[in-house]
Design an enzyme around this catalytic site. Structure first.
Site, PDB file in Angstrom:
ATOM      1  N   PRO A  89      79.456  60.205  79.838  1.00 57.57           N
ATOM      2  CA  PRO A  89      80.803  59.570  79.928  1.00 57.57           C
ATOM      3  C   PRO A  89      81.611  59.743  80.987  1.00 57.57           C
ATOM      4  O   PRO A  89      82.733  58.958  81.342  1.00 57.57           O
ATOM      5  CB  PRO A  89      81.619  60.351  78.567  1.00 57.57           C
ATOM      6  CG  PRO A  89      80.843  61.797  78.719  1.00 57.57           C
ATOM      7  CD  PRO A  89      79.436  61.402  78.813  1.00 57.57           C
ATOM      8  N   GLU A 116      77.260  70.135  75.293  1.00 62.50           N
ATOM      9  CA  GLU A 116      78.583  70.084  75.990  1.00 62.50           C
ATOM     10  C   GLU A 116      78.381  69.333  77.260  1.00 62.50           C
ATOM     11  O   GLU A 116      79.217  68.651  77.745  1.00 62.50           O
ATOM     12  CB  GLU A 116      79.221  71.501  75.990  1.00 62.50           C
ATOM     13  CG  GLU A 116      80.365  71.507  76.972  1.00 62.50           C
ATOM     14  CD  GLU A 116      81.599  70.910  76.077  1.00 62.50           C
ATOM     15  OE1 GLU A 116      82.870  70.616  76.619  1.00 62.50           O
ATOM     16  OE2 GLU A 116      81.341  70.671  74.872  1.00 62.50           O
ATOM     17  N   ARG A 154      66.014  42.048  78.234  1.00 60.85           N
ATOM     18  CA  ARG A 154      66.234  40.428  78.056  1.00 60.85           C
ATOM     19  C   ARG A 154      66.480  39.603  79.307  1.00 60.85           C
ATOM     20  O   ARG A 154      66.074  38.567  79.130  1.00 60.85           O
ATOM     21  CB  ARG A 154      67.230  40.242  77.147  1.00 60.85           C
ATOM     22  CG  ARG A 154      68.536  40.672  77.740  1.00 60.85           C
ATOM     23  CD  ARG A 154      69.978  40.620  76.663  1.00 60.85           C
ATOM     24  NE  ARG A 154      70.071  39.485  75.924  1.00 60.85           N
ATOM     25  CZ  ARG A 154      70.440  38.205  76.376  1.00 60.85           C
ATOM     26  NH1 ARG A 154      71.230  38.344  77.671  1.00 60.85           N
ATOM     27  NH2 ARG A 154      70.552  36.986  75.489  1.00 60.85           N
ATOM     28  N   ASP A 169      74.845  33.306  79.547  1.00 62.90           N
ATOM     29  CA  ASP A 169      75.642  34.419  78.735  1.00 62.90           C
ATOM     30  C   ASP A 169      76.838  34.590  78.831  1.00 62.90           C
ATOM     31  O   ASP A 169      77.243  34.649  80.372  1.00 62.90           O
ATOM     32  CB  ASP A 169      74.762  35.661  78.643  1.00 62.90           C
ATOM     33  CG  ASP A 169      73.424  35.758  77.693  1.00 62.90           C
ATOM     34  OD1 ASP A 169      73.414  34.621  76.950  1.00 62.90           O
ATOM     35  OD2 ASP A 169      72.586  36.299  78.005  1.00 62.90           O
TER      36      ASP A 169
END
Length: 244
Positions: A89, A116, A154, A169
């Protein structure tokens, strides 16, 4: 492309890698996957891969030894220098541009953590980069790795049936994709825009470009902040602002 995934939960990947486009990409020999449980590289009899953080604090931290040994084992005979990606994150936010960049690589290694966090020496001396798929926290890095793998594979040449698909896209052009319609032309009184039935390909492309720009303006105006507008798009922008 070769993709190796280091995880404590390899079974999480069996369904994702064995279905749809990712399965077809393997069948076409465009990509190969290897999912490795890095617990197998632990150097203690209990196969512990985490420990308490120095200095105290909540949670457990992944130890450097199993992950270092796993990556070194995966790269010892590698002809191409791999990109070693840490799912975290704290990493840079994932984008379509990054997917296009990674799709040019020969070898990717993903490290999926739990608990953690990671011992800082993994970040500083082993990985190429840290990536986050969004400003939120997941239980582990597995889901993030799945998202990135799908978005990268892809894009590999020959994976999708239509070579233009990834180009058109959303986000590939910097704008959101235009609306799509299919048969029937009239469904419960809801009609397909007449221009799409005209057979005039030039008008259709102009309509699609305008609707792509309109959708971006309405839904993701932040994307236009750094987008270099054409003269026509500037006129559309004034039209949209006038009609608000």
């Amino acid at each position: 492309m070769r993709i190796d995934i280091l995880t404590l939960f390899p079974n999480m990947f069996s369904g994702v890698l064995g279905e749809s486009i990712l399965k077809k990409a393997q069948e076409k020999e465009k990509v190969s996957f290897q999912v490795i449980n890095f617990r197998d590289y632990a150097d203690n009899k209990h196969q512990n891969v985490d420990d308490y953080p120095y200095g105290g604090g909540a949670g457990m931290v992944l130890k450097p030894q199993p992950i270092f040994d796993a990556v070194e084992d995966l790269t010892k005979n590698s002809t191409a220098k791999p990109r070693v990606i840490l799912l975290c994150p704290q990493g840079s936010k994932y984008t379509q541009k990054k997917a296009e960049e990674l799709a040019k690589e020969e070898h990717l290694i993903f490290i999926c953590g739990h608990y953690e966090g990671y011992d800082e020496r993994i970040r500083e001396h082993l990985v190429t980069e840290e990536i986050s798929i969004g400003d939120f926290v997941l239980t582990g890095g597995e889901l993030g790795a799945m998202v990135i793998v799908d978005s990268v594979v892809r894009l590999l040449p020959g994976v999708l049936g239509n070579e233009d698909s990834p180009i058109l896209d959303s986000h590939s052009s910097g704008l959101l994709e235009h609306p799509h319609y299919t048969r029937p032309a009239n469904f419960r009184g809801l009609e397909v825009p007449e221009v799409l039935l005209s057979g005039n390909h030039q008008l259709i492309e102009q309509w699609r470009e305008k609707e792509s720009f309109r959708r971006t303006y309405l839904r993701r105006p932040d994307l236009l902040e750094k987008y270099k507008l054409t003269e026509q798009q500037q006129k559309w922008l004034k039209e949209f602002e006038t009609n608000e």
